[in-house]
Design a protein around this motif. Structure first.
Motif, PDB file in Angstrom:
ATOM      1  N   GLN A 127      49.477  45.022  38.858  1.00  0.00           N
ATOM      2  CA  GLN A 127      48.893  46.373  38.726  1.00  0.00           C
ATOM      3  C   GLN A 127      49.835  47.783  38.357  1.00  0.00           C
ATOM      4  O   GLN A 127      49.382  48.571  37.763  1.00  0.00           O
ATOM      5  CB  GLN A 127      47.986  46.732  39.823  1.00  0.00           C
ATOM      6  CG  GLN A 127      46.748  45.717  39.680  1.00  0.00           C
ATOM      7  CD  GLN A 127      45.892  46.000  40.991  1.00  0.00           C
ATOM      8  OE1 GLN A 127      46.384  45.956  42.248  1.00  0.00           O
ATOM      9  NE2 GLN A 127      44.721  45.657  40.999  1.00  0.00           N
ATOM     10  N   LEU A 155      48.379  48.855  47.487  1.00  0.00           N
ATOM     11  CA  LEU A 155      47.223  48.192  46.829  1.00  0.00           C
ATOM     12  C   LEU A 155      47.165  46.801  47.568  1.00  0.00           C
ATOM     13  O   LEU A 155      45.941  46.033  47.638  1.00  0.00           O
ATOM     14  CB  LEU A 155      47.738  47.942  45.320  1.00  0.00           C
ATOM     15  CG  LEU A 155      47.645  49.403  44.623  1.00  0.00           C
ATOM     16  CD1 LEU A 155      47.967  49.143  43.200  1.00  0.00           C
ATOM     17  CD2 LEU A 155      46.409  50.052  44.686  1.00  0.00           C
ATOM     18  N   LEU A 186      44.451  53.449  38.633  1.00  0.00           N
ATOM     19  CA  LEU A 186      44.095  52.398  39.497  1.00  0.00           C
ATOM     20  C   LEU A 186      42.795  52.901  40.440  1.00  0.00           C
ATOM     21  O   LEU A 186      42.145  52.156  40.915  1.00  0.00           O
ATOM     22  CB  LEU A 186      45.370  52.340  40.530  1.00  0.00           C
ATOM     23  CG  LEU A 186      46.639  51.915  39.896  1.00  0.00           C
ATOM     24  CD1 LEU A 186      47.855  51.887  41.012  1.00  0.00           C
ATOM     25  CD2 LEU A 186      46.367  50.297  39.864  1.00  0.00           C
TER      26      LEU A 186
END
Ligand SMILES: Nc1ncnc2c1ncn2[C@@H]1O[C@H](COP(=O)(O)OP(=O)(O)OP(=O)(O)O)[C@@H](O)[C@H]1O
Length: 260
Positions: A127, A155, A186
């Motif tokens: 990510q 995360l 995000l």
């Protein structure tokens, strides 16, 4: 990856530091709400208590007065599902642990099993665009990459509330712009609630749905500004938008006046 976002209410929050006979009233009677899935930026004059506020929300400091509620329930200590990203990535990553192990660290004591942990670490590194860095050591990476690792660690925990304390203050301008876009993407993808502290007014307007302006200490909320810019943002178009310029001017004025 998806998770439910947390809502946050801050009520009459005050924090006074006491050392010996000296006391410093840093924040005073702060009141605000952050809706589930919102991205709120907090700005204010230097020394106004931004870090104090964030650390108090994170449960790292005990408030002197007032209370926090998360999803309508009073909390003491760290609200469940909270992750924090600090400015000093150099101090928040362990140099003797590989990137993957740094990212896995907060998962060790919350009953995430080994296979699940490895999946989460891989996903989180993907990510933030660091899928290839899992076996590297933090000191082998640039400052911007290290801060990405710190974000990946947050995360991997799958937070419902992400607290960020001037996370990009120590990186160069281009890296900063890239990291801003990363956090914005995000936030949109994950729907997590974000409270983002910054001294950079442009950054606050670029990222925020709302900007809270603190006064000089003992700080209160001086102004709450809704950022009515299109949700699709990019560094060139958004920053050239006349509305962006008007908002930053408005916030500058509030900060100048509250710093007097
Ligand atoms: N541990 C501490 N003990 C005593 N006073 C403190 C402590 N930490 C912060 N302060 C004081 O509280 C006030 C708010 O500090 P804080 O670091 O929260 O402000 P800030 O807005 O984050 O600052 P900056 O913009 O410089 O990052 C300042 O007057 C500071 O000197």
């Amino acid at each position: 990856m998806s998770q439910t976002a947390a809502s946050l209410s801050v009520r009459d929050l005050g924090k006074t530091y006491t050392t010996g006979t000296r006391s410093v009233r840093a924040i005073d009677n702060l009141n605000f709400d952050v809706a589930a899935g919102e991205l709120v930026c907090v700005v204010g004059p230097s020394g106004c208590g931004k870090t104090t506020l964030l650390r108090t929300i994170a449960g790292l400091l005990r408030p002197t007065t007032g209370e926090l509620t998360v999803d309508g329930r009073g909390v003491t200590g760290t609200p469940p599902g909270t992750a924090v990203v600090f400015q000093e990535y150099g101090r928040s990553l362990f140099p003797w642990l590989r990137v993957g192990d740094n990212v896995a660290l907060p998962l060790r004591d919350n009953s995430v099993g080994g296979a699940e942990r490895r999946t989460r670490v891989r996903e989180a590194l993907e990510q933030v665009g660091l899928a290839d860095a899992e076996r590297s050591y933090p000191w082998q990476l640039s400052g911007g990459m290290q801060q990405r690792v710190a974000i990946a660690r947050a995360l991997a925990y799958r937070p419902r509330l992400l607290l960020m304390d001037e996370p990009f203050a120590a990186v160069d301008a281009q890296t900063r712009a890239d990291l801003e876009d990363l956090v914005y993407r995000l936030w949109r993808d994950l729907g997590v609630t974000v409270v983002f502290i910054t001294h950079d007014i442009d950054e606050a307007v670029y990222l925020g749905q709302r900007v809270l302006v603190l006064s000089a200490p003992p700080s209160r909320i001086r102004e709450e500004i809704t950022v009515d810019l299109p949700v699709e943002r990019d560094q060139l178009t958004t920053r050239a938008d006349p509305r962006f310029l008007a908002l930053r001017t408005q916030i500058h004025q509030h900060i100048r006046e509250s710093g007097r």
